[in-house]
Write a protein that holds these residues in place. Structure first.
Motif, PDB file in Angstrom:
ATOM      1  N   GLN A 213       7.887 -33.753 -47.631  1.00 28.11           N
ATOM      2  CA  GLN A 213       6.994 -34.575 -46.813  1.00 28.11           C
ATOM      3  C   GLN A 213       6.813 -34.041 -45.397  1.00 28.11           C
ATOM      4  OE1 GLN A 213       6.065 -36.277 -49.922  1.00 28.11           O
ATOM      5  NE2 GLN A 213       5.130 -37.083 -48.085  1.00 28.11           N
ATOM      6  N   ALA A 214       7.748 -33.262 -44.908  1.00 28.14           N
ATOM      7  CA  ALA A 214       7.607 -32.692 -43.570  1.00 28.14           C
ATOM      8  C   ALA A 214       6.520 -31.623 -43.574  1.00 28.14           C
ATOM      9  CB  ALA A 214       8.935 -32.087 -43.124  1.00 28.14           C
ATOM     10  N   PRO A 215       5.858 -31.391 -42.419  1.00 26.82           N
ATOM     11  CA  PRO A 215       4.936 -30.252 -42.334  1.00 26.82           C
ATOM     12  C   PRO A 215       5.651 -28.964 -42.730  1.00 26.82           C
ATOM     13  CG  PRO A 215       4.758 -31.643 -40.378  1.00 26.82           C
ATOM     14  CD  PRO A 215       5.922 -32.159 -41.163  1.00 26.82           C
ATOM     15  N   SER A 216       4.936 -28.029 -43.325  1.00 24.90           N
ATOM     16  CA  SER A 216       5.580 -26.877 -43.947  1.00 24.90           C
ATOM     17  C   SER A 216       6.360 -26.013 -42.964  1.00 24.90           C
ATOM     18  CB  SER A 216       4.528 -26.025 -44.670  1.00 24.90           C
ATOM     19  OG  SER A 216       4.023 -26.733 -45.774  1.00 24.90           O
TER      20      SER A 216
ATOM     21  N   ASP B  55      -6.354 -30.386 -38.973  1.00 20.69           N
ATOM     22  CA  ASP B  55      -5.739 -31.574 -39.561  1.00 20.69           C
ATOM     23  C   ASP B  55      -5.286 -32.588 -38.518  1.00 20.69           C
ATOM     24  OD1 ASP B  55      -6.081 -30.481 -42.055  1.00 20.69           O
ATOM     25  OD2 ASP B  55      -4.076 -29.596 -42.135  1.00 20.69           O
ATOM     26  N   CYS B  56      -5.159 -32.157 -37.279  1.00 21.06           N
ATOM     27  CA  CYS B  56      -4.614 -33.024 -36.237  1.00 21.06           C
ATOM     28  C   CYS B  56      -5.506 -32.985 -34.997  1.00 21.06           C
ATOM     29  CB  CYS B  56      -3.196 -32.587 -35.846  1.00 21.06           C
ATOM     30  SG  CYS B  56      -2.039 -32.514 -37.215  1.00 21.06           S
ATOM     31  N   SER B  57      -5.482 -34.065 -34.258  1.00 15.95           N
ATOM     32  CA  SER B  57      -6.152 -34.085 -32.969  1.00 15.95           C
ATOM     33  C   SER B  57      -5.353 -33.245 -31.975  1.00 15.95           C
ATOM     34  CB  SER B  57      -6.263 -35.516 -32.452  1.00 15.95           C
ATOM     35  OG  SER B  57      -4.972 -36.058 -32.234  1.00 15.95           O
ATOM     36  N   ARG B  58      -5.977 -32.939 -30.860  1.00 14.65           N
ATOM     37  CA  ARG B  58      -5.303 -32.120 -29.847  1.00 14.65           C
ATOM     38  C   ARG B  58      -4.040 -32.801 -29.336  1.00 14.65           C
ATOM     39  NH1 ARG B  58      -5.470 -31.227 -24.252  1.00 14.65           N
ATOM     40  NH2 ARG B  58      -5.210 -29.036 -23.667  1.00 14.65           N
ATOM     41  N   LYS B  59      -4.103 -34.118 -29.147  1.00  9.89           N
ATOM     42  CA  LYS B  59      -2.946 -34.865 -28.665  1.00  9.89           C
ATOM     43  C   LYS B  59      -1.806 -34.810 -29.678  1.00  9.89           C
ATOM     44  CE  LYS B  59      -1.596 -39.479 -27.069  1.00  9.89           C
ATOM     45  NZ  LYS B  59      -2.070 -40.871 -26.825  1.00  9.89           N
ATOM     46  N   LYS B  60      -2.142 -34.940 -30.948  1.00  6.66           N
ATOM     47  CA  LYS B  60      -1.115 -34.925 -31.985  1.00  6.66           C
ATOM     48  C   LYS B  60      -0.494 -33.537 -32.116  1.00  6.66           C
ATOM     49  CE  LYS B  60      -0.267 -36.893 -36.547  1.00  6.66           C
ATOM     50  NZ  LYS B  60      -0.863 -37.522 -37.748  1.00  6.66           N
ATOM     51  N   LYS B  61      -1.304 -32.491 -31.921  1.00  6.62           N
ATOM     52  CA  LYS B  61      -0.760 -31.130 -31.957  1.00  6.62           C
ATOM     53  C   LYS B  61       0.264 -30.919 -30.843  1.00  6.62           C
ATOM     54  CE  LYS B  61      -4.871 -28.841 -33.850  1.00  6.62           C
ATOM     55  NZ  LYS B  61      -5.965 -27.892 -33.536  1.00  6.62           N
ATOM     56  N   ILE B  62      -0.062 -31.412 -29.638  1.00  3.69           N
ATOM     57  CA  ILE B  62       0.851 -31.256 -28.502  1.00  3.69           C
ATOM     58  C   ILE B  62       2.166 -31.976 -28.782  1.00  3.69           C
ATOM     59  CG2 ILE B  62       1.200 -31.850 -26.078  1.00  3.69           C
ATOM     60  CD1 ILE B  62      -1.824 -31.428 -25.673  1.00  3.69           C
ATOM     61  N   ILE B  63       2.068 -33.174 -29.357  1.00  4.99           N
ATOM     62  CA  ILE B  63       3.272 -33.928 -29.711  1.00  4.99           C
ATOM     63  C   ILE B  63       4.089 -33.161 -30.752  1.00  4.99           C
ATOM     64  CG2 ILE B  63       4.122 -36.034 -30.801  1.00  4.99           C
ATOM     65  CD1 ILE B  63       1.715 -37.485 -29.569  1.00  4.99           C
ATOM     66  N   ALA B  64       3.389 -32.601 -31.744  1.00  5.92           N
ATOM     67  CA  ALA B  64       4.075 -31.857 -32.808  1.00  5.92           C
ATOM     68  C   ALA B  64       4.799 -30.647 -32.249  1.00  5.92           C
ATOM     69  CB  ALA B  64       3.066 -31.426 -33.875  1.00  5.92           C
ATOM     70  N   TRP B  65       4.141 -29.892 -31.375  1.00 10.74           N
ATOM     71  CA  TRP B  65       4.776 -28.700 -30.795  1.00 10.74           C
ATOM     72  C   TRP B  65       5.936 -29.081 -29.876  1.00 10.74           C
ATOM     73  CZ3 TRP B  65      -0.797 -26.719 -29.897  1.00 10.74           C
ATOM     74  CH2 TRP B  65      -1.215 -25.994 -31.024  1.00 10.74           C
ATOM     75  N   ALA B  66       5.770 -30.170 -29.119  1.00 14.74           N
ATOM     76  CA  ALA B  66       6.852 -30.604 -28.233  1.00 14.74           C
ATOM     77  C   ALA B  66       8.078 -31.027 -29.044  1.00 14.74           C
ATOM     78  CB  ALA B  66       6.364 -31.755 -27.352  1.00 14.74           C
ATOM     79  N   LEU B  67       7.836 -31.796 -30.118  1.00 19.35           N
ATOM     80  CA  LEU B  67       8.948 -32.215 -30.976  1.00 19.35           C
ATOM     81  C   LEU B  67       9.650 -31.008 -31.591  1.00 19.35           C
ATOM     82  CD1 LEU B  67       7.415 -35.315 -32.821  1.00 19.35           C
ATOM     83  CD2 LEU B  67       9.313 -35.343 -31.200  1.00 19.35           C
TER      84      LEU B  67
END
Length: 610
Positions: free
Chosen positions: A176-179, A41-53
């Motif tokens: 609305q947030a990721p599960s 569902d997400c690009s690699r860059k977006k995944k890294i941002i999600a995990w960092a957040l």
């Protein structure tokens, strides 16, 4: 000249360590779950941002519950709020996510303003932000000032906790947030508000009057009933879970409020036991609500929808998800031997004991609280019969539900771990209760030497009394389940399976359209609580001719009472005031110079009179 001295001190007492453990129990499996949830569902860059957040979000919560001074607490609190906002609007391309994030950030900053105001009032009496200085100042502070601080703290932390009527953000933000973020927000983040109430009201401020606890109990009862009623009505699976969090925060606050009442009444054993019950439900809810949000995320990942009207039949194609969601549904419905049963049973005992050991109006009041908790438990069971049955049983109601497949290994492993943890907490309740006695005694500054509670406390027992043995309970459950399974497979209970047509009112050719729906399931409750829900319906008919109807559309809605009668009028007033004030800002430099001149003239006249 005096300078503001701000220290960086951390606190690791039993209360902080307990909340750190709760944060870890929910955050770690949610992080494992996110590996599979974000895949595709997400690009690699977006995944890294999600995990960092997510990582910094979890660290900020850990800092909230270990901060040793008010300034560091506020910094961590604001960091937690901002990071959770970014995670709510993570899918910013959807308008609903942006709307939910906006409502959330406005409400959370209103709460932060109240907390900051309370801290500044205490700082006026201390000149220090250290918790130890706060506690010393509160010992000699005037009662009317303490009452104001308590109300500010209740409003501030109550907003983050989602108590009614400050819950308006919660059913918007959680869906609305990721599960995996919903799991952490509902399982842990809103509990930091309970930590704040315990730390600053019970431990530092000190319970100044019985009405403090009574007010918390009233808000808790209202939150229980409102939350579970709206949850029963919901057709969106994650919105149902969000409203259920309002209900369960109410149950937690029942224990906290009762502890405040008993503390002021001079009943230390009842105060400690009530707080133990509240903290036990906090732990239980963190785990089983985290499990349920992860299960809802698995359903969404497999089907692309959270609308239960479009689900069904998933137990055949997603057996692991169905089994683990069932464990969570049983726990939140307070079925033994799972954790939810133990925590609600302890809370009921606290009210029963309180009613037996008090007199007058409080005997009736505490009995009513117990009755409302029992009603909440019954409605919660009905709610999750609907959630599980409509989502996983019967036939698929859409092509997406029919094509669903089981989720990835990382998601399944997190679900299984959380379901096993839910059972383990219930089976080891007597041991956990002993730990919570220490935590509660530390938080309420009560000497717990000689206090030893069991799972049956209808007479508060002295130390050394017998407690229900958790290993024996576990052994008994395994024995009964194993015996039943053996009889079903090998014994006389085994029968040859036979297939036949389903009969329904004379029709045998049944399909998904003839199934029970979420809306149909909730209709009896909608009628019973119509005085509060104010339901209304819309119908739409498309006719081929006067006598022949081509299609018929029927929709049922409930009135959002709090939004319509509280928040919308306030918002309308704010917008109207802003439009009025805007008229004095026409954009002309001459007008602004005139404003400055008039202001200076007014100041000269005022100073001259002094």
């Amino acid at each position: 000249m005096e300078y503001l001295s701000i220290g960086f001190s951390l606190l690791f007492d039993p209360l902080s360590l307990f909340f750190l453990a709760v944060i870890a129990l929910v955050s770690v499996p949610s992080a494992v779950y996110s590996v599979g949830y974000l895949r595709g569902d997400c690009s690699r860059k977006k995944k890294i941002i999600a995990w960092a957040l997510m990582a910094v979000f979890v660290l900020s919560m850990a800092l909230v519950v270990t901060a040793g001074n008010a300034f560091l607490f506020l910094v961590a609190w604001e960091l937690m709020s901002l990071l959770s906002y970014f995670l709510v609007v993570f899918d910013y391309k959807h308008e609903r996510s942006v709307t939910a994030g906006t409502i959330y950030i406005v409400m959370t900053h209103i709460g932060t303003a109240f907390i900051t105001a309370a801290f500044l009032i205490i700082y006026k009496y201390t000149g220090s932000f250290e918790f130890a200085a706060f506690k010393q100042a509160c010992l000699v502070m005037p009662s009317n000032i303490k009452n104001i601080i308590f109300l500010f703290l209740l409003a501030g932390f109550g907003t983050k906790a989602g108590i009614v009527p400050l819950h308006i953000w919660l059913p918007y933000a959680h869906p609305q947030a990721p599960s995996h973020i919903s799991s952490i927000m509902s399982g842990v983040m809103i509990k930091t508000a309970v930590y704040g109430l315990i730390r600053f009201v019970i431990s530092i401020l000190g319970v100044n009057a019985v009405w403090w606890g009574s007010l918390v109990l009233v808000l808790a009862v209202v939150s229980c009933l409102v939350g579970v009623i709206y949850a029963v009505m919901a057709s969106d699976l994650k919105k149902l879970l969000a409203y259920s969090s309002v209900e369960n925060i109410g149950i937690i606050l029942l224990g906290v409020g009762a502890s405040m009442v008993f503390t002021r009444m001079g009943k230390p054993e009842l105060a400690v036991f009530s707080l133990c019950a509240g903290l036990f439900h906090l732990l239980s809810h963190a785990v089983f609500k985290g499990l349920l949000f992860l299960g809802a995320g698995a359903v969404y990942k497999a089907t692309g929808t959270r609308n239960m009207e479009h689900l069904g039949g998933l137990i055949k194609t997603m057996p692991w998800t169905a089994a683990t969601f069932l464990v969570g549904a049983m726990a939140i419905s307070a079925l033994p031997p799972l954790s939810g049963f133990v925590s609600e049973w302890l809370t009921l005992q606290a009210f029963f004991l309180g009613a037996l050991n008090t007199a007058g109006s409080y005997k009736i009041f505490l009995s009513i609280c117990a009755a409302m908790l029992a009603l909440t438990g019954g409605l919660a069971a009905s709610c999750f019969v609907k959630a599980f049955g409509i989502t996983f049983l019967a036939a698929p109601r859409s092509a997406r539900a029919a094509a669903a497949k089981e989720v990835s290994l990382s998601m399944k492993s997190a679900l299984v771990f959380m379901s096993l943890l839910t059972a383990a907490i219930g089976l080891s309740a007597s041991y956990i209760l002993k730990i919570l006695v220490t935590v509660s005694g530390c938080a309420s500054s009560i000497d717990t030497a000689g206090m030893d509670f069991s799972l049956n406390n209808f007479t508060l027992a002295p130390a050394g009394s017998a407690a229900v043995s958790a290993p024996l309970i576990a052994l008994a459950v395994v024995f009964v389940a194993g015996t039943a399974a053996a009889l079903a497979y090998f014994g006389p209970l085994k029968k040859r399976a036979s297939e036949g047509s389903t009969w329904g009112c004379g029709y045998y050719d049944l399909d998904a359209r003839t199934e029970y729906t979420a809306t149909a399931f909730s209709k009896p409750f909608r009628i019973a609580f119509s005085f509060f829900l104010l339901p209304y319906s819309k119908t739409e008919k498309i006719r081929e001719s006067f006598y022949h109807v081509k299609s018929f559309k029927y929709e049922v809605f409930t009135t959002p009472v709090f939004r319509r009668y509280i928040y919308d009028p306030v918002l309308k007033l704010i917008i109207g005031t802003a439009r009025t004030v805007r008229k004095i800002q026409p954009g002309s430099i001459h007008v602004y110079i005139a404003y400055i001149f008039i202001t200076i003239l007014a100041l000269i006249i005022f100073v001259g009179r002094l």
